[in-house]
Scaffold this active site. Structure first.
Site, PDB file in Angstrom:
ATOM      1  N   LYS A   9       0.819  -1.210   0.000  1.00  0.00           N
ATOM      2  CA  LYS A   9       0.000   0.000   0.000  1.00  0.00           C
ATOM      3  C   LYS A   9       0.860   1.272   0.000  1.00  0.00           C
ATOM      4  CE  LYS A   9      -3.667  -2.342   2.567  1.00  0.00           C
ATOM      5  NZ  LYS A   9      -4.670  -2.184   3.633  1.00  0.00           N
ATOM      6  N   TYR A  49     -12.346  -2.540  -2.998  1.00  0.00           N
ATOM      7  CA  TYR A  49     -12.907  -2.563  -1.647  1.00  0.00           C
ATOM      8  C   TYR A  49     -14.432  -2.497  -1.673  1.00  0.00           C
ATOM      9  CZ  TYR A  49      -8.232  -2.133   0.407  1.00  0.00           C
ATOM     10  OH  TYR A  49      -6.926  -2.363   0.804  1.00  0.00           O
ATOM     11  N   PHE A  57     -15.518   3.882   7.482  1.00  0.00           N
ATOM     12  CA  PHE A  57     -14.112   4.215   7.221  1.00  0.00           C
ATOM     13  C   PHE A  57     -13.777   4.249   5.730  1.00  0.00           C
ATOM     14  CE2 PHE A  57     -14.056  -0.463   7.947  1.00  0.00           C
ATOM     15  CZ  PHE A  57     -13.427  -0.905   6.783  1.00  0.00           C
ATOM     16  N   ARG A  85      -1.546 -14.532   4.352  1.00  0.00           N
ATOM     17  CA  ARG A  85      -2.364 -13.874   5.391  1.00  0.00           C
ATOM     18  C   ARG A  85      -1.714 -14.033   6.763  1.00  0.00           C
ATOM     19  NH1 ARG A  85      -6.647 -10.343   4.405  1.00  0.00           N
ATOM     20  NH2 ARG A  85      -7.722 -11.183   6.224  1.00  0.00           N
ATOM     21  N   THR A  91      -5.488  -7.347  10.958  1.00  0.00           N
ATOM     22  CA  THR A  91      -5.593  -6.051  10.268  1.00  0.00           C
ATOM     23  C   THR A  91      -4.834  -4.931  10.970  1.00  0.00           C
ATOM     24  OG1 THR A  91      -7.765  -6.670   9.401  1.00  0.00           O
ATOM     25  CG2 THR A  91      -7.235  -4.312   9.423  1.00  0.00           C
ATOM     26  N   ARG A 102       2.794  -6.829   9.740  1.00  0.00           N
ATOM     27  CA  ARG A 102       2.125  -5.684  10.376  1.00  0.00           C
ATOM     28  C   ARG A 102       2.606  -5.504  11.816  1.00  0.00           C
ATOM     29  NH1 ARG A 102      -3.658  -7.473   7.834  1.00  0.00           N
ATOM     30  NH2 ARG A 102      -3.514  -6.339   5.860  1.00  0.00           N
ATOM     31  N   ASN A 112      -1.721  -0.322   7.288  1.00  0.00           N
ATOM     32  CA  ASN A 112      -1.206  -1.637   7.689  1.00  0.00           C
ATOM     33  C   ASN A 112      -0.333  -2.256   6.597  1.00  0.00           C
ATOM     34  OD1 ASN A 112      -3.194  -2.250   5.899  1.00  0.00           O
ATOM     35  ND2 ASN A 112      -4.451  -3.438   7.305  1.00  0.00           N
ATOM     36  N   HIS A 115      -1.992  -5.397   1.671  1.00  0.00           N
ATOM     37  CA  HIS A 115      -3.256  -6.121   1.543  1.00  0.00           C
ATOM     38  C   HIS A 115      -2.957  -7.461   0.891  1.00  0.00           C
ATOM     39  CE1 HIS A 115      -7.343  -7.128   0.299  1.00  0.00           C
ATOM     40  NE2 HIS A 115      -6.776  -7.514  -0.840  1.00  0.00           N
ATOM     41  N   GLU A 126      -9.686 -10.363  -7.230  1.00  0.00           N
ATOM     42  CA  GLU A 126      -8.731  -9.255  -7.150  1.00  0.00           C
ATOM     43  C   GLU A 126      -7.648  -9.330  -8.231  1.00  0.00           C
ATOM     44  OE1 GLU A 126      -7.473  -9.614  -3.058  1.00  0.00           O
ATOM     45  OE2 GLU A 126      -9.366  -8.821  -2.311  1.00  0.00           O
TER      46      GLU A 126
HETATM   47  P1  CMP Z   1      -7.098  -4.524   4.093  1.00  0.00           P
HETATM   48  O1  CMP Z   1      -6.629  -5.857   4.530  1.00  0.00           O
HETATM   49  O2  CMP Z   1      -6.553  -3.990   2.807  1.00  0.00           O
HETATM   50  O3  CMP Z   1      -8.704  -4.515   4.000  1.00  0.00           O
HETATM   51  C1  CMP Z   1      -9.477  -3.350   4.138  1.00  0.00           C
HETATM   52  C2  CMP Z   1      -8.663  -2.187   4.639  1.00  0.00           C
HETATM   53  O4  CMP Z   1      -9.427  -1.148   5.226  1.00  0.00           O
HETATM   54  C3  CMP Z   1      -7.746  -2.667   5.751  1.00  0.00           C
HETATM   55  O5  CMP Z   1      -6.749  -3.486   5.241  1.00  0.00           O
HETATM   56  C4  CMP Z   1      -7.323  -1.340   6.354  1.00  0.00           C
HETATM   57  O6  CMP Z   1      -6.333  -0.666   5.564  1.00  0.00           O
HETATM   58  C5  CMP Z   1      -8.629  -0.565   6.248  1.00  0.00           C
HETATM   59  N1  CMP Z   1      -9.418  -0.662   7.477  1.00  0.00           N
HETATM   60  C6  CMP Z   1      -9.986  -1.747   8.021  1.00  0.00           C
HETATM   61  N2  CMP Z   1     -10.685  -1.431   9.135  1.00  0.00           N
HETATM   62  C7  CMP Z   1     -10.536  -0.110   9.278  1.00  0.00           C
HETATM   63  C8  CMP Z   1     -11.046   0.814  10.217  1.00  0.00           C
HETATM   64  N3  CMP Z   1     -11.843   0.423  11.215  1.00  0.00           N
HETATM   65  N4  CMP Z   1     -10.707   2.095  10.067  1.00  0.00           N
HETATM   66  C9  CMP Z   1      -9.931   2.486   9.021  1.00  0.00           C
HETATM   67  N5  CMP Z   1      -9.430   1.650   8.088  1.00  0.00           N
HETATM   68  C10 CMP Z   1      -9.736   0.364   8.212  1.00  0.00           C
END
Ligand code: CMP
Length: 153
Positions: A9, A49, A57, A85, A91, A102, A112, A115, A126
């Site tokens: 990212k 997404y 969010f 994963r 996350t 992470r 984080n 992805h 994807e």
């Molecule tokens: P990812 O695994 O790419 O999947 C969805 C993304 O949304 C996640 O990683 C984070 O970057 C973001 N994300 C998930 N939960 C939240 C949250 N509660 N607030 C802000 N960003 C979030």
């Protein structure tokens, strides 16, 4: 062999962590079959997404993911989806254990760093969002026999 989609990212690119994090996947023995640098457009962010579009969010997530270049990649290996994963950790970087990507590099829920597809259906959805078939380079690494026994699949 299974393939999974990985997205390094904007925080990963901006923090100059691309090489170190790609190394973790290489070190694990995963085989890189596609990779490119790009900027995610708002349209691509909404497709990627889609399941989060209605979440509170989402606007911040779209601003983040479109805010700087990303590196998209496909890696393959035995149980690659689950393996990758596990390497990422949960996350939130605040909750992710040390030893995960992470856990070692992130202190954020949003930023984080990486992805990765969370299952076979996500990988199948994807991968074509980011790569055409002719961008995927099929190859058999010569190191293969030193990464697993021939009866492991
Ligand atoms: P990812 O695994 O790419 O999947 C969805 C993304 O949304 C996640 O990683 C984070 O970057 C973001 N994300 C998930 N939960 C939240 C949250 N509660 N607030 C802000 N960003 C979030």
């Amino acid at each position: 062999m299974e393939r999974t989609f990985i997205l390094l990212k904007p925080d990963c690119v901006e923090r100059r962590l691309v090489g170190r994090i790609l190394s973790r996947f290489e070190d694990k023995g995963l085989n890189l079959v596609a990779m490119k640098l790009l900027k995610v457009t708002p349209d691509l962010a909404k497709k990627h997404y889609a399941e989060h579009l209605e979440k509170p969010f989402y606007p911040a997530l779209e601003e983040f993911i479109t805010g700087a270049p990303v590196v998209a990649a496909i890696v393959e290996g035995l149980q690659a989806i689950e393996v990758v994963r596990g390497m990422l950790g949960p996350t939130s970087g605040l909750k992710a254990p040390s030893g995960t990507i992470r856990g070692d590099f992130s202190s954020s829920r949003q930023m984080n760093l990486v992805h990765a597809s969370d299952g076979p259906e996500a990988a199948a959805r994807e991968i074509p969002l980011y790569f055409s078939n002719d961008e995927i380079v099929e190859h058999t690494p010569t190191i293969g026999p030193w990464l697993k026994a021939s009866d492991e699949d």
